[in-house]
Design an enzyme around this catalytic site. Structure first.
Site, PDB file in Angstrom:
ATOM      1  N   ARG A  76      -0.834  -9.540  13.265  1.00  0.00           N
ATOM      2  CA  ARG A  76      -1.348  -8.465  12.399  1.00  0.00           C
ATOM      3  C   ARG A  76      -2.188  -9.050  11.265  1.00  0.00           C
ATOM      4  O   ARG A  76      -3.224  -8.483  10.898  1.00  0.00           O
ATOM      5  CB  ARG A  76      -0.187  -7.627  11.844  1.00  0.00           C
ATOM      6  CG  ARG A  76       0.459  -6.763  12.935  1.00  0.00           C
ATOM      7  CD  ARG A  76       1.842  -6.281  12.531  1.00  0.00           C
ATOM      8  NE  ARG A  76       1.814  -5.351  11.405  1.00  0.00           N
ATOM      9  CZ  ARG A  76       2.902  -5.049  10.690  1.00  0.00           C
ATOM     10  NH1 ARG A  76       4.059  -5.605  10.942  1.00  0.00           N
ATOM     11  NH2 ARG A  76       2.801  -4.173   9.696  1.00  0.00           N
ATOM     12  N   ARG A  84      11.154  -0.976  12.169  1.00  0.00           N
ATOM     13  CA  ARG A  84       9.851  -1.187  12.821  1.00  0.00           C
ATOM     14  C   ARG A  84       9.875  -2.473  13.622  1.00  0.00           C
ATOM     15  O   ARG A  84      10.043  -3.552  13.052  1.00  0.00           O
ATOM     16  CB  ARG A  84       8.740  -1.251  11.766  1.00  0.00           C
ATOM     17  CG  ARG A  84       8.375   0.105  11.200  1.00  0.00           C
ATOM     18  CD  ARG A  84       7.309  -0.022  10.136  1.00  0.00           C
ATOM     19  NE  ARG A  84       6.090  -0.708  10.587  1.00  0.00           N
ATOM     20  CZ  ARG A  84       4.977  -0.778   9.883  1.00  0.00           C
ATOM     21  NH1 ARG A  84       4.916  -0.200   8.695  1.00  0.00           N
ATOM     22  NH2 ARG A  84       3.933  -1.413  10.367  1.00  0.00           N
ATOM     23  N   LYS A 130       0.828  -1.216   0.000  1.00  0.00           N
ATOM     24  CA  LYS A 130       0.000   0.000   0.000  1.00  0.00           C
ATOM     25  C   LYS A 130       0.863   1.268   0.000  1.00  0.00           C
ATOM     26  O   LYS A 130       0.619   2.185  -0.764  1.00  0.00           O
ATOM     27  CB  LYS A 130      -0.941   0.025   1.226  1.00  0.00           C
ATOM     28  CG  LYS A 130      -1.897  -1.162   1.290  1.00  0.00           C
ATOM     29  CD  LYS A 130      -2.899  -1.029   2.430  1.00  0.00           C
ATOM     30  CE  LYS A 130      -2.293  -1.070   3.820  1.00  0.00           C
ATOM     31  NZ  LYS A 130      -1.694  -2.381   4.193  1.00  0.00           N
ATOM     32  N   ARG A 156      -9.766   0.532   9.031  1.00  0.00           N
ATOM     33  CA  ARG A 156      -9.396  -0.841   9.357  1.00  0.00           C
ATOM     34  C   ARG A 156     -10.505  -1.579  10.097  1.00  0.00           C
ATOM     35  O   ARG A 156     -10.353  -2.763  10.411  1.00  0.00           O
ATOM     36  CB  ARG A 156      -8.152  -0.806  10.227  1.00  0.00           C
ATOM     37  CG  ARG A 156      -6.863  -1.195   9.460  1.00  0.00           C
ATOM     38  CD  ARG A 156      -5.798  -1.333  10.473  1.00  0.00           C
ATOM     39  NE  ARG A 156      -4.551  -1.925  10.127  1.00  0.00           N
ATOM     40  CZ  ARG A 156      -3.531  -1.353   9.513  1.00  0.00           C
ATOM     41  NH1 ARG A 156      -3.624  -0.156   8.995  1.00  0.00           N
ATOM     42  NH2 ARG A 156      -2.384  -1.984   9.375  1.00  0.00           N
ATOM     43  N   ARG A 161      11.297  -6.431   5.087  1.00  0.00           N
ATOM     44  CA  ARG A 161      11.194  -4.989   5.355  1.00  0.00           C
ATOM     45  C   ARG A 161      11.763  -4.666   6.736  1.00  0.00           C
ATOM     46  O   ARG A 161      12.391  -3.637   6.940  1.00  0.00           O
ATOM     47  CB  ARG A 161       9.720  -4.559   5.261  1.00  0.00           C
ATOM     48  CG  ARG A 161       9.520  -3.061   5.414  1.00  0.00           C
ATOM     49  CD  ARG A 161       8.105  -2.663   5.072  1.00  0.00           C
ATOM     50  NE  ARG A 161       7.171  -2.899   6.159  1.00  0.00           N
ATOM     51  CZ  ARG A 161       5.857  -2.668   6.097  1.00  0.00           C
ATOM     52  NH1 ARG A 161       5.311  -2.212   4.973  1.00  0.00           N
ATOM     53  NH2 ARG A 161       5.074  -2.883   7.129  1.00  0.00           N
TER      54      ARG A 161
HETATM   55  O1  C5P Z   1      -0.815   0.669   8.415  1.00  0.00           O
HETATM   56  P1  C5P Z   1       0.377   0.103   9.117  1.00  0.00           P
HETATM   57  O2  C5P Z   1       0.600  -1.347   8.812  1.00  0.00           O
HETATM   58  O3  C5P Z   1       1.597   0.928   8.942  1.00  0.00           O
HETATM   59  O4  C5P Z   1       0.001   0.173  10.666  1.00  0.00           O
HETATM   60  C1  C5P Z   1       0.909  -0.264  11.658  1.00  0.00           C
HETATM   61  C2  C5P Z   1       0.159  -0.539  12.928  1.00  0.00           C
HETATM   62  O5  C5P Z   1      -0.526   0.646  13.366  1.00  0.00           O
HETATM   63  C3  C5P Z   1      -0.936  -1.589  12.823  1.00  0.00           C
HETATM   64  O6  C5P Z   1      -0.423  -2.908  12.928  1.00  0.00           O
HETATM   65  C4  C5P Z   1      -1.809  -1.217  14.008  1.00  0.00           C
HETATM   66  O7  C5P Z   1      -1.224  -1.653  15.226  1.00  0.00           O
HETATM   67  C5  C5P Z   1      -1.756   0.308  13.965  1.00  0.00           C
HETATM   68  N1  C5P Z   1      -2.877   0.870  13.191  1.00  0.00           N
HETATM   69  C6  C5P Z   1      -4.149   0.855  13.758  1.00  0.00           C
HETATM   70  N2  C5P Z   1      -5.224   1.366  13.069  1.00  0.00           N
HETATM   71  C7  C5P Z   1      -5.072   1.879  11.845  1.00  0.00           C
HETATM   72  C8  C5P Z   1      -3.788   1.924  11.256  1.00  0.00           C
HETATM   73  C9  C5P Z   1      -2.703   1.384  11.949  1.00  0.00           C
HETATM   74  O8  C5P Z   1      -4.319   0.375  14.870  1.00  0.00           O
HETATM   75  N3  C5P Z   1      -6.141   2.363  11.192  1.00  0.00           N
HETATM   76 MG    MG Z   2       2.185   0.947   5.176  1.00  0.00          MG
END
Ligand code: C5P
Ligand code: MG
Length: 191
Positions: free
Chosen positions: A146, A134, A14, A89, A128
């Protein structure tokens, strides 16, 4: 306005594709994950709260995430549209986004999902993690969590927008260029 939800599991590409879309369509990229990481990097109260969830691969509570997203949109009103990356989400986040955009007389144009299988995702995220710094990319257990959260809480958002004919799925495997071409095709069809 062109408002695109870039959808898909963690590691589906993404962020990478959002950067391409920004250049091509002149949209503002809003990644809620990046916003949380910025807050965590600065040890703000929001960052500290988010960290307690993110470090376990869990979702930050809707109220917190929605508030942060709205602030970012409101701070950037003069744009052609937004690419939402990592948001919504949950169904509650999707409903909030819809009513928030409706107040501004606009709406989600399309949700485009990048389809990538689980084994490939784990491989990509571990890879990654070697350079992203991270913590949630470095631990296979957190990564699996996740993916589980995505399947249990997030995947329904696809169906939510599918009911109003806004969801499309494209293959997220292959070269970045090929995926980008498919993505442009899907967005141009939805416009
Ligand atoms: O989108 P990304 O994978 O970078 O998000 C990293 C973490 O941030 C997710 O695993 C989650 O813990 C948190 N997150 C969330 N709600 C969202 C976006 C991210 O809780 N809408
Ligand atoms: Mg991302």
């Amino acid at each position: 306005m062109l408002n695109i939800i870039l959808f898909g599991p963690p590691g589906s590409g993404k962020g990478t594709q959002a950067n391409n879309l920004v250049d091509h369509y002149g949209l503002l990229h809003i990644s809620t994950g990046d916003l949380f990481r910025y807050e965590m990097g600065n040890n703000t109260p929001l960052g500290l709260e988010a960290k307690s969830y993110i470090s376990k691969g869990e979702l930050v509570p809707d109220k917190v995430t929605i508030g942060m997203l709205k602030n970012k949109v409101d701070a950037n009103p003069d744009v052609k549209g937004y690419i939402f990356d990592g948001f919504p989400r949950t169904i509650a986040q999707a409903e909030s986004l819809d009513s928030f955009l409706a107040e501004k007389d606009c709406e989600v144009t399309a949700l485009v999902a990048l389809d990538v299988d689980d084994d490939e995702i784990v491989k990509r995220l571990l890879n990654r993690g070697l350079t992203s710094g991270r913590a949630d990319d470095n631990d296979e257990e957190i990564i699996r969590n996740r993916i589980g959260v995505y399947n249990n809480e997030t995947a329904q958002v696809y169906d939510y927008y599918d009911k109003v004919d806004k969801s499309t799925k494209i293959a997220g495997m292959g070269s970045i260029e090929d995926i980008f071409d498919r993505l442009k095709g899907a967005i141009d069809d939805a416009k």
